[in-house]
Write a protein that holds these residues in place. Structure first.
Motif, PDB file in Angstrom:
ATOM      1  N   ASP A 436       0.825  -1.209   0.000  1.00  0.00           N
ATOM      2  CA  ASP A 436       0.000   0.000   0.000  1.00  0.00           C
ATOM      3  C   ASP A 436       0.859   1.259   0.000  1.00  0.00           C
ATOM      4  OD1 ASP A 436      -2.109  -1.735   0.083  1.00  0.00           O
ATOM      5  OD2 ASP A 436      -2.581  -1.417   2.205  1.00  0.00           O
ATOM      6  N   GLY A 437       1.949   1.228   0.737  1.00  0.00           N
ATOM      7  CA  GLY A 437       2.805   2.397   0.811  1.00  0.00           C
ATOM      8  C   GLY A 437       3.700   2.564  -0.391  1.00  0.00           C
ATOM      9  N   GLY A 438       4.058   1.433  -1.028  1.00  0.00           N
ATOM     10  CA  GLY A 438       4.986   1.488  -2.156  1.00  0.00           C
ATOM     11  C   GLY A 438       4.337   1.354  -3.510  1.00  0.00           C
ATOM     12  N   GLY A 439       3.038   1.051  -3.540  1.00  0.00           N
ATOM     13  CA  GLY A 439       2.351   0.908  -4.812  1.00  0.00           C
ATOM     14  C   GLY A 439       2.852  -0.256  -5.638  1.00  0.00           C
ATOM     15  N   VAL A 440       3.111  -1.402  -4.983  1.00  0.00           N
ATOM     16  CA  VAL A 440       3.617  -2.585  -5.680  1.00  0.00           C
ATOM     17  C   VAL A 440       2.729  -3.789  -5.367  1.00  0.00           C
ATOM     18  CG1 VAL A 440       6.006  -1.792  -5.714  1.00  0.00           C
ATOM     19  CG2 VAL A 440       5.190  -3.157  -3.777  1.00  0.00           C
ATOM     20  N   ASP A 441       2.842  -4.803  -6.194  1.00  0.00           N
ATOM     21  CA  ASP A 441       2.130  -6.057  -5.987  1.00  0.00           C
ATOM     22  C   ASP A 441       3.149  -7.095  -5.523  1.00  0.00           C
ATOM     23  OD1 ASP A 441       0.730  -8.403  -6.045  1.00  0.00           O
ATOM     24  OD2 ASP A 441       0.008  -8.191  -8.102  1.00  0.00           O
ATOM     25  N   LEU A 442       3.005  -7.555  -4.290  1.00  0.00           N
ATOM     26  CA  LEU A 442       3.947  -8.512  -3.716  1.00  0.00           C
ATOM     27  C   LEU A 442       3.310  -9.891  -3.541  1.00  0.00           C
ATOM     28  CD1 LEU A 442       5.605  -6.186  -1.043  1.00  0.00           C
ATOM     29  CD2 LEU A 442       6.561  -6.899  -3.247  1.00  0.00           C
ATOM     30  N   ALA A 443       2.329 -10.198  -4.373  1.00  0.00           N
ATOM     31  CA  ALA A 443       1.629 -11.480  -4.247  1.00  0.00           C
ATOM     32  C   ALA A 443       2.595 -12.651  -4.356  1.00  0.00           C
ATOM     33  CB  ALA A 443       0.532 -11.578  -5.302  1.00  0.00           C
ATOM     34  N   GLN A 444       3.431 -12.666  -5.403  1.00  0.00           N
ATOM     35  CA  GLN A 444       4.373 -13.772  -5.559  1.00  0.00           C
ATOM     36  C   GLN A 444       5.478 -13.718  -4.515  1.00  0.00           C
ATOM     37  OE1 GLN A 444       6.464 -13.867  -9.303  1.00  0.00           O
ATOM     38  NE2 GLN A 444       7.123 -15.979  -9.058  1.00  0.00           N
ATOM     39  N   PHE A 445       5.853 -12.511  -4.122  1.00  0.00           N
ATOM     40  CA  PHE A 445       6.930 -12.371  -3.141  1.00  0.00           C
ATOM     41  C   PHE A 445       6.578 -13.042  -1.817  1.00  0.00           C
ATOM     42  CE2 PHE A 445       9.382 -10.296   0.166  1.00  0.00           C
ATOM     43  CZ  PHE A 445      10.669 -10.310  -0.382  1.00  0.00           C
ATOM     44  N   ARG A 446       5.299 -13.143  -1.495  1.00  0.00           N
ATOM     45  CA  ARG A 446       4.873 -13.775  -0.247  1.00  0.00           C
ATOM     46  C   ARG A 446       5.381 -15.209  -0.121  1.00  0.00           C
ATOM     47  NH1 ARG A 446       1.103  -9.887  -1.243  1.00  0.00           N
ATOM     48  NH2 ARG A 446      -0.043  -8.973   0.533  1.00  0.00           N
ATOM     49  N   LEU A 447       5.721 -15.835  -1.243  1.00  0.00           N
ATOM     50  CA  LEU A 447       6.247 -17.206  -1.182  1.00  0.00           C
ATOM     51  C   LEU A 447       7.514 -17.280  -0.349  1.00  0.00           C
ATOM     52  CD1 LEU A 447       5.716 -18.362  -4.885  1.00  0.00           C
ATOM     53  CD2 LEU A 447       4.491 -19.182  -2.853  1.00  0.00           C
ATOM     54  N   TRP A 448       8.257 -16.174  -0.248  1.00  0.00           N
ATOM     55  CA  TRP A 448       9.467 -16.170   0.594  1.00  0.00           C
ATOM     56  C   TRP A 448       9.114 -16.461   2.051  1.00  0.00           C
ATOM     57  CZ3 TRP A 448      14.438 -16.302  -0.802  1.00  0.00           C
ATOM     58  CH2 TRP A 448      14.789 -15.887  -2.084  1.00  0.00           C
ATOM     59  N   TYR A 449       7.933 -16.075   2.477  1.00  0.00           N
ATOM     60  CA  TYR A 449       7.494 -16.351   3.849  1.00  0.00           C
ATOM     61  C   TYR A 449       6.966 -17.776   3.995  1.00  0.00           C
ATOM     62  CZ  TYR A 449       7.899 -11.451   5.229  1.00  0.00           C
ATOM     63  OH  TYR A 449       8.379 -10.194   5.531  1.00  0.00           O
ATOM     64  N   GLU A 450       6.537 -18.370   2.886  1.00  0.00           N
ATOM     65  CA  GLU A 450       5.830 -19.649   2.949  1.00  0.00           C
ATOM     66  C   GLU A 450       6.708 -20.849   2.626  1.00  0.00           C
ATOM     67  OE1 GLU A 450       2.624 -19.183   0.214  1.00  0.00           O
ATOM     68  OE2 GLU A 450       1.899 -17.331   1.152  1.00  0.00           O
ATOM     69  N   GLN A 451       7.706 -20.670   1.762  1.00  0.00           N
ATOM     70  CA  GLN A 451       8.508 -21.795   1.295  1.00  0.00           C
ATOM     71  C   GLN A 451       9.874 -21.807   1.959  1.00  0.00           C
ATOM     72  OE1 GLN A 451       6.676 -22.480  -3.196  1.00  0.00           O
ATOM     73  NE2 GLN A 451       8.725 -21.630  -3.010  1.00  0.00           N
ATOM     74  N   ALA A 452      10.250 -22.967   2.490  1.00  0.00           N
ATOM     75  CA  ALA A 452      11.588 -23.146   3.043  1.00  0.00           C
ATOM     76  C   ALA A 452      12.557 -23.476   1.911  1.00  0.00           C
ATOM     77  CB  ALA A 452      11.578 -24.266   4.079  1.00  0.00           C
ATOM     78  N   GLY A 453      13.835 -23.472   2.219  1.00  0.00           N
ATOM     79  CA  GLY A 453      14.840 -23.838   1.232  1.00  0.00           C
ATOM     80  C   GLY A 453      15.484 -22.624   0.584  1.00  0.00           C
ATOM     81  N   THR A 454      16.743 -22.774   0.199  1.00  0.00           N
ATOM     82  CA  THR A 454      17.489 -21.710  -0.465  1.00  0.00           C
ATOM     83  C   THR A 454      17.382 -21.882  -1.973  1.00  0.00           C
ATOM     84  OG1 THR A 454      19.063 -21.635   1.368  1.00  0.00           O
ATOM     85  CG2 THR A 454      19.732 -20.597  -0.702  1.00  0.00           C
ATOM     86  N   PRO A 455      16.786 -20.922  -2.676  1.00  0.00           N
ATOM     87  CA  PRO A 455      16.690 -21.050  -4.141  1.00  0.00           C
ATOM     88  C   PRO A 455      18.076 -21.103  -4.784  1.00  0.00           C
ATOM     89  CG  PRO A 455      15.219 -19.330  -3.330  1.00  0.00           C
ATOM     90  CD  PRO A 455      16.101 -19.714  -2.185  1.00  0.00           C
ATOM     91  N   ARG A 456      18.170 -21.883  -5.843  1.00  0.00           N
ATOM     92  CA  ARG A 456      19.397 -21.948  -6.640  1.00  0.00           C
ATOM     93  C   ARG A 456      19.099 -21.316  -8.001  1.00  0.00           C
ATOM     94  NH1 ARG A 456      22.607 -25.769  -3.762  1.00  0.00           N
ATOM     95  NH2 ARG A 456      24.254 -25.596  -5.320  1.00  0.00           N
ATOM     96  N   VAL A 457      19.963 -20.422  -8.425  1.00  0.00           N
ATOM     97  CA  VAL A 457      19.786 -19.735  -9.696  1.00  0.00           C
ATOM     98  C   VAL A 457      20.945 -20.088 -10.610  1.00  0.00           C
ATOM     99  CG1 VAL A 457      19.652 -17.497 -10.856  1.00  0.00           C
ATOM    100  CG2 VAL A 457      18.515 -17.833  -8.645  1.00  0.00           C
ATOM    101  N   ARG A 458      20.613 -20.680 -11.764  1.00  0.00           N
ATOM    102  CA  ARG A 458      21.611 -21.013 -12.777  1.00  0.00           C
ATOM    103  C   ARG A 458      21.645 -19.860 -13.770  1.00  0.00           C
ATOM    104  NH1 ARG A 458      26.292 -23.373 -14.026  1.00  0.00           N
ATOM    105  NH2 ARG A 458      26.319 -24.337 -16.088  1.00  0.00           N
ATOM    106  N   ALA A 459      22.823 -19.245 -13.932  1.00  0.00           N
ATOM    107  CA  ALA A 459      22.974 -18.084 -14.814  1.00  0.00           C
ATOM    108  C   ALA A 459      23.926 -18.431 -15.955  1.00  0.00           C
ATOM    109  CB  ALA A 459      23.506 -16.891 -14.033  1.00  0.00           C
TER     110      ALA A 459
END
Length: 866
Positions: A436-459
């Motif tokens: 509300d304060g930043g004018g952003v949609d954090l719907a997907q970001f909420r997964l950081w609170y819900e999912q355990a484990g360290t994501p691995r990113v292949r670049a």
């Protein structure tokens, strides 16, 4: 009195977030009257209770080990058939909507070895109530969403307990017959009972004052034993700096007339943010050059700030239930990290924070105790004071701050504080304020609170010479964790830059949002293949795997303008060589030596940053890079590379060591950086095998005017077998044998040493006359350090496992919380070879066969075997 407890042993209760229900009864006001004595303290509690909602459930007041001497309702004493005990809780069937309930109980603080509730410590009486310690003091709905205003009266022997402190502001005091006295304190702000605090004892005060931005004068006090008073100046400076910083950066002003801190010797945690009366482990208050290292000074500064910042992010807004613990801890860790970065080197602070995250939280995320930042269930809440809740929780706040930018993040935190002041809130409330304060949609970001484990990113960076484009392909995976076999793609903010290898420049930092399992980003205008700098500033708590060559990493270690990315490139260069060596592959050690030489001789770099960049990755971190950890091979490879670096650059190490010798102690960034670099140079010089290495180390130990250089020299000597080693250990012990905090360093240094006989030495130190299981700091200094010494703890004989398991079993009968914190190293058995894994499992199974095992240890050991 009715006793409705079950007569049969019940399975440990699992508390689930999905079962949350608002409290049946609220307690707007509570008055506590303490008749204090170490052997027998009497507590008279008066509660104004109000029914919450339309339900007709009885009043249930949590209790742990309490025997009610008297129970009254609305002034009338209840008969034994009008109340009952259920699992320690006091249950009273009450009609109507509101009543006044009184109870009287008696406690024995000097017998409270759990250090939860009211206990005795070195002549003091003090409290620790988070998470569920208040129920060991009096009957009360011990949950964070019951907020009450507290009035506290204390009475005690004046000679023994001349100082009587509690939450809030003092409102009265006086003398009583028989050499006794009393004091009354009132806290006008509603708070949960876990924030209640009381201290009584013979204490001296470092008194100061702070004037808030609105002109309110606040009386500050740091209370310690009189002999320790000279060691509190740094803590007072940190307190005043943090008060000014919170006003400047977050607009948060202190709200009481007094702010007190008390240091105690026996404490399960680092400190506790009780409203207006912070209680600290003395190791995070006491500091002087003779006894404290630069790391200790930084720890004092950071923890004092952390607990002060909780006044708003934890006290004025608390958590609705313990599943929301990261609401206050993650946000406050982010705040204290930001404060420390502003007080010193931002680059070095970020490196230190990430190193801690990887050492503690990444290991947690990859093991049987992995859990989300907002857990779904627990057996014992004290087991969830973890690196995931604190450190990973802070990284979630950092990512949101990055995505919003400074102005929108500040607007969002202002909205959060305004919207939820005086409430028990949730992690969702915080995220919604960011939206509300930043004018952003954090719907997907909420997964950081819900999912355990360290994501691995292949670049993977691909270059098309004909088109002059570079394509960055990013793929993310989140590994399965207990109870979560399948994961959704996360929203991962990655700061990147593409360097032109010829000019050594880039076109600017870009923030890429990785939101799908696989995404591609195209960049134009690259005639030559660029060099990828990714996750700059460690913008997301992920593991990055890339196709960057050793040459690319060497380039970045010399040219990257992002300090963390430059450090990271150097570390990855070393990791690649070490992992290759362990795997028997041909490696180019010369590239590491050249990179270290370049970094160590760059006059433009901060010496503290240089010291961080050129130190080798830890053995535990190297183990994390392997499918099956081989402690012996890791140790051998790291020692060999360390010796190679030492030998190849021996003249450089001698020059640095001689050139960074300080004439007088100072806490200036330049002086601290010089000491850090000097200690790294000494370490490499001794590792080179130079004949005079031990002599130089002993010289530093003997001549040092500060603990930073003295302990570093002692640690360097402790790894070897020279006569200087034994002499230094004896000198150190005899010099500091009467200073508990400094003697902890003596135990810790030996437990963490890379010495062939460390396992046997730890066994002997366990029997040392100065070792005790009753002091958590001493336990952590020996067994906590030893369990973190990968090579020694995982000795193939299994003796290290047995030592730690024996300690856990003995300690569980004294202090279950501290005992439980020693279990996780044994729980990593899946990462090791079959022989070691079998021995670790056997010790966990042996622990679980112990009769009357605490819930704390039962949960940790049981989950470790699942």
């Amino acid at each position: 009195m009715a006793d409705i407890q079950s007569t049969t042993a019940a399975a440990p209760l699992i508390i689930r977030r999905s079962d949350y229900r608002p409290p049946d009864w609220l307690v707007p006001e509570i008055t506590l009257d303490f008749d204090l004595d170490a052997a027998a303290t009497r507590v008279h509690a008066t509660l104004s209770v109000v029914r919450n909602g339309g339900q007709d459930r009885p009043l249930r007041l949590d209790g742990d080990g309490l025997l009610p001497l008297e129970v009254k309702v609305d002034g009338r004493a209840l008969g034994p058939d009008e109340w009952a005990l259920d699992g320690g809780a006091l249950v009273i069937a009450l009609p109507g909507q509101a009543h006044v309930v009184e109870t009287r109980v008696e406690l024995a603080p000097e017998g409270n070895s759990k250090l939860m509730g009211l206990y005795a410590s070195s002549g003091l009486l003090c409290t620790q109530c988070e998470a569920e310690g208040f129920r060991r003091i009096t009957f009360f709905p011990d949950r964070p969403d019951v907020l009450s205003r507290y009035t506290v009266r204390m009475e005690a022997d004046k000679a023994r307990y001349p100082v009587l402190l509690a939450n809030g502001d003092p409102v009265g005091q006086g003398d009583l017959p028989g050499g006794r006295h009393w004091a009354r304190w009132n806290d006008p702000f509603p708070k949960p009972c876990y924030l209640f605090a009381l201290v009584a004892g013979d204490l001296a005060c470092n008194a100061d004052r702070f004037v808030t931005m609105s002109g309110q004068e606040v009386a500050l006090g740091i209370w310690v034993k009189k002999a320790d008073l000279p060691r509190t100046a740094h803590a007072m400076k940190a307190l005043k700096d943090s008060m000014a910083w919170d006003e400047r950066v977050y607009g948060r002003e202190y709200d009481l007339d007094v702010f007190n801190i008390v240091a105690v010797a026996d404490f399960n945690f680092g400190a506790m943010e009780n409203k207006g009366l912070n209680i600290f482990n003395s190791r995070y208050i006491l500091a002087d050059p003779e006894t404290a290292t630069d790391l200790d000074y930084d720890g004092v500064e950071g923890v004092v700030a952390h607990e002060y910042f909780h006044n708003w992010s934890g006290n004025r807004i608390t958590c609705r239930d313990w599943f929301q613990l990261s609401l206050k801890e993650g946000f406050t860790v982010f705040r204290d990290q930001s404060f420390s970065a502003d007080m010193g080197s931002r680059a070095v602070k970020r490196i230190e924070d990430v190193r801690i995250l990887r050492a503690a939280q990444f290991q947690e995320d990859s093991g049987p105790l992995a859990h989300p930042v907002r857990p779904e269930s627990y057996m014992e809440i004290s087991n969830f004071y973890t690196a995931t809740i604190y450190n990973k929780g802070a990284e979630l706040i950092r990512m949101m701050a990055l995505m919003l930018g400074p102005e929108r993040f500040r607007a969002s935190t202002d909205l959060y504080f305004e919207r939820h002041d005086g409430e028990a809130a949730t992690c969702e409330d915080f995220v919604r304020a960011m939206e509300d304060g930043g004018g952003v949609d954090l719907a997907q970001f909420r997964l950081w609170y819900e999912q355990a484990g360290t994501p691995r990113v292949r670049a993977l960076l691909n270059h098309d010479a004909d088109a002059g484009t570079a394509e960055l392909v990013l793929e993310q995976t989140v590994p399965p964790t207990p109870g979560q076999p399948d994961k959704k793609p996360m929203a991962i903010p990655l700061r990147v830059a593409l360097f032109d290898p010829q000019s050594g420049q880039h076109r600017g930092d870009q923030l890429l949002m990785l939101t799908e399992a696989k995404q591609a980003f195209t960049f134009t205008g690259f005639a030559q293949p660029p060099v990828l700098s990714i996750n700059r500033g460690f913008s997301a708590p992920v593991i990055v795997e890339s196709n960057r060559s050793q040459a690319d990493l060497a380039f970045l270690s010399a040219r990257d303008d992002d300090p963390f990315a430059r450090y990271e490139a150097m570390q990855q260069l070393m990791v690649n060589v070490l992992v290759g060596s362990i795997g028997g592959q041909p490696v180019d050690e010369a590239a590491v030596v050249a990179a270290i030489r370049h970094t160590a001789t760059d006059p433009q770099l901060d010496p503290a940053f240089v010291a961080e960049a050129i130190r080798l990755p830890s053995e535990a971190y190297l183990g994390d890079q392997m499918a099956v950890v081989d402690p012996d091979a890791i140790h051998a490879a790291r020692e060999a590379l360390q010796r190679r670096i030492g030998e190849a650059l021996e003249p450089l190490w001698r020059d640095i060591h001689a050139g960074t010798k300080a004439n007088a102690f100072s806490l200036s960034p330049a002086a601290k950086g010089a000491r850090k670099l000097r200690n790294i140079a000494l370490h490499y010089l001794v590792a080179s095998g130079a004949q005079d290495g031990p002599e130089i180390a002993f010289g530093q130990f003997h001549e040092a005017d500060n603990m930073t250089e003295r302990q570093a020299a002692l640690a360097t000597l402790a790894n070897g077998a020279s006569d200087a080693r034994e002499a230094a250990l004896d000198i150190f012990y005899n010099r500091y044998r009467d200073d508990a905090l400094t003697l902890d360093k003596w135990f810790q240094t030996q437990a963490f040493a890379f010495h062939p006989d460390t396992v046997q030495l730890v066994a002997e130190l366990r029997e040392h006359k100065d070792f005790t299981l009753t002091n958590p700091n001493r336990v952590r200094s020996l067994f906590g350090a030893f369990a973190g010494n990968q090579w020694a703890f995982h000795d193939k004989s299994g003796k290290g496992y047995r030592l730690v398991a024996d300690c856990i079993i003995a300690l569980d009968k004294i202090n279950p919380q501290t005992a439980a914190r020693l279990v996780p190293p044994l729980g990593r058995w899946r990462r090791f070879d079959e022989g070691r894994a079998a021995m670790m499992r056997a010790e966990l199974e042996r622990i679980l066969t112990e009769p009357d095992l605490s819930r704390d240890v039962t949960e940790q050991a049981g989950k470790s075997l699942e």
